[in-house]
Design an enzyme around this catalytic site. Structure first.
Site, PDB file in Angstrom:
ATOM      1  N   GLY A 104       0.886  -0.482  -0.023  1.00 54.34           N
ATOM      2  CA  GLY A 104      -0.173  -0.092   0.092  1.00 54.34           C
ATOM      3  C   GLY A 104       0.505   1.506  -0.370  1.00 54.34           C
ATOM      4  N   SER A 105       0.099   2.243   0.203  1.00 55.16           N
ATOM      5  CA  SER A 105       0.693   3.784  -0.588  1.00 55.16           C
ATOM      6  C   SER A 105      -0.127   4.637   0.576  1.00 55.16           C
ATOM      7  CB  SER A 105       1.272   3.794  -1.839  1.00 55.16           C
ATOM      8  OG  SER A 105       0.369   4.134  -2.343  1.00 55.16           O
ATOM      9  N   GLY A 106       0.881   6.154   0.487  1.00 51.39           N
ATOM     10  CA  GLY A 106      -0.260   7.438   1.541  1.00 51.39           C
ATOM     11  C   GLY A 106      -0.491   7.073   2.279  1.00 51.39           C
ATOM     12  N   SER A 107       0.212   6.356   3.424  1.00 47.72           N
ATOM     13  CA  SER A 107      -0.538   6.100   4.512  1.00 47.72           C
ATOM     14  C   SER A 107      -1.089   5.290   5.045  1.00 47.72           C
ATOM     15  CB  SER A 107       0.121   7.194   5.451  1.00 47.72           C
ATOM     16  OG  SER A 107       0.435   8.259   5.254  1.00 47.72           O
ATOM     17  N   ARG A 127      10.307   4.460  -7.335  1.00 44.48           N
ATOM     18  CA  ARG A 127       9.749   5.791  -7.248  1.00 44.48           C
ATOM     19  C   ARG A 127       9.754   7.418  -7.260  1.00 44.48           C
ATOM     20  NH1 ARG A 127       5.790   7.853  -3.501  1.00 44.48           N
ATOM     21  NH2 ARG A 127       4.998   6.138  -2.172  1.00 44.48           N
TER      22      ARG A 127
END
Length: 419
Positions: free
Chosen positions: A155-158, A280
């Site tokens: 996942g990403s973005g917290s 990224r």
């Protein structure tokens, strides 16, 4: 002569726009491939083409790119979205274009696999365990010792990341992750890790070249929502060298080194400890900060790599750039928000941007979507930048009326898909 095109596979709305603008400055025609082209309607004024395709299917993407090659000279393929970056690598290999190693990207995007590789190479990381159910989470937390960070392994973005300081918080967050409220792109796998305490930094790398190191802090726990970021970080020469050395060692451990990498660290009692490696470019406003601080355009550099052109990351100046993110202190309905135009007019302010409009329901999720506005300022000195930023931020005000019932809050807090 066929028009030179840059293919963008999906992408986040904010950083994706920066890629489109950079591509156009480089004389390229940007084409977005998306499973939901309507998501990019707000970019229509940028004269781009958004094509519907199943972006979860490599075969479908290959067919669409093959079709486009009949009308365009495809100069390169890339993405600003982490979840599609391995697919980009596979597309680039299929069409013999420059791109990242897809196997390395896939390993790196799995936070547990990433931890294993880093630890095996001697890179300092927090203690960690992998869990698949509530029992695993509780056992892992007991072995590591509270407080712990609990987050999805992918996942990403917290999203889904929380500091659990006691058993009640651990139980609550585990229930949230496994009880249907968190959206999983694959089978649920949870990373439980030691809470590494100390100042937070990140390193921006392009290829094997360190571009810069920034410092950041967060809003109130138990979540990790960025509140302020400054580039460059205030570091001694020794601190800078140690963070740089650890960051570059991550590339070797993870077989990275093509294109952008963002390394997140904390300075603990044992020095720099790697929290996460993102294969990224960091999302907006990080590219803007780097451009203001050093005069280095990371996005243009990435695109040049993707199309096989020469790139140059030499610094053109040395300023201090800071962004302050404005976060709501309550849930409810946004009555009004203003002052952004006044803030933007303050000398030294590079951007004052609102992300919400009146009548918007505000539900804090504890991730990057909580941000309702930000202000970016830059100047030759740290003190001057801080003063400019404070003056501008003080001009932005808003009002939020709390939701009248718990049911209404639940209505707006329904699960949502990744950006």
């Amino acid at each position: 002569m066929a028009r030179r095109a840059l293919i963008l596979v999906e992408g986040t709305r904010n950083t994706g726009l920066l890629y489109i603008q950079a591509a156009q400055r480089l004389g390229l025609y940007p084409i977005i491939l998306s499973s939901d082209p309507a998501r990019y309607d707000n970019l229509g004024a940028e004269s781009i083409e958004a094509i519907h395709v199943d972006t979860d299917s490599l075969d479908a993407l290959i067919r669409e790119c093959s079709r486009l090659r009949a009308a365009y000279d495809i100069a390169g393929i890339t993405s600003s979205a982490e979840s599609f970056y391995a697919t980009v690598g596979k597309l680039c290999r299929h069409f013999d274009l420059p791109g990242p190693n897809p196997a390395s990207i896939e390993r790196c995007c799995d936070k547990f696999a990433q931890r294993e590789l880093l630890a095996g190479a001697g890179v300092p990381v927090p203690g960690y365990r992998l869990a698949a159910n509530t029992r695993d989470v509780e056992r892992s937390a007991a072995e590591i010792g509270l407080p712990v960070i609990v987050k999805p392994a992918v996942g990403s973005g917290s999203r889904g990341v929380r500091l659990c300081r006691n058993i009640d918080e651990l139980t609550e967050h585990t229930t949230y992750l496994l009880g249907g409220k968190h959206v999983w792109r694959s089978s649920p796998r949870i990373l439980v890790e030691e809470f590494a305490q100390g100042p937070f930094y990140w390193a921006d790398i392009m290829g094997n070249e360190l571009v810069g190191i920034a410092a950041a802090d967060f809003g109130p726990p138990p979540h990790f929502v960025f509140r302020e970021c400054t580039c460059p970080a205030p570091l001694t020469d020794n601190e800078h060298k140690r963070i740089a050395d650890v960051s570059l060692s991550c590339l070797r451990a993870l077989s990275l080194g093509w294109g952008p990498t963002n390394v997140e660290l904390r300075w603990t009692k044992r020095g720099p400890v790697v929290i996460e490696v993102n294969p990224r470019l960091a999302g907006s406003p990080v590219p803007e900060l780097v451009l203001l601080a050093y005069g280095v355009d990371l996005i243009a550099g990435h695109i040049k790599l993707a199309i096989g052109d020469e790139w140059n990351l030499s610094r053109r100046h040395s300023h201090t750039a800071t962004v302050q993110c404005l976060l709501p202190d309550r849930d409810g309905t946004l009555d009004w928000i203003d002052g952004d135009n006044l803030a933007a007019a303050v000398p030294g302010v590079a951007q004052a941007k609102l992300f919400v409009t009146p009548e918007t329901p505000i539900v804090r999720r504890g991730d990057y979507t909580d941000k309702i506005a930000h202000v970016i300022a830059a100047s030759p000195t740290r003190a001057q930048t801080a003063a400019i930023l404070q003056r501008a931020v003080d001009l932005i005000n808003w009002s939020i009326t709390p939701f009248p019932t718990a049911c209404e809050r639940e209505q707006y807090a329904a699960p949502y898909l990744p950006d």
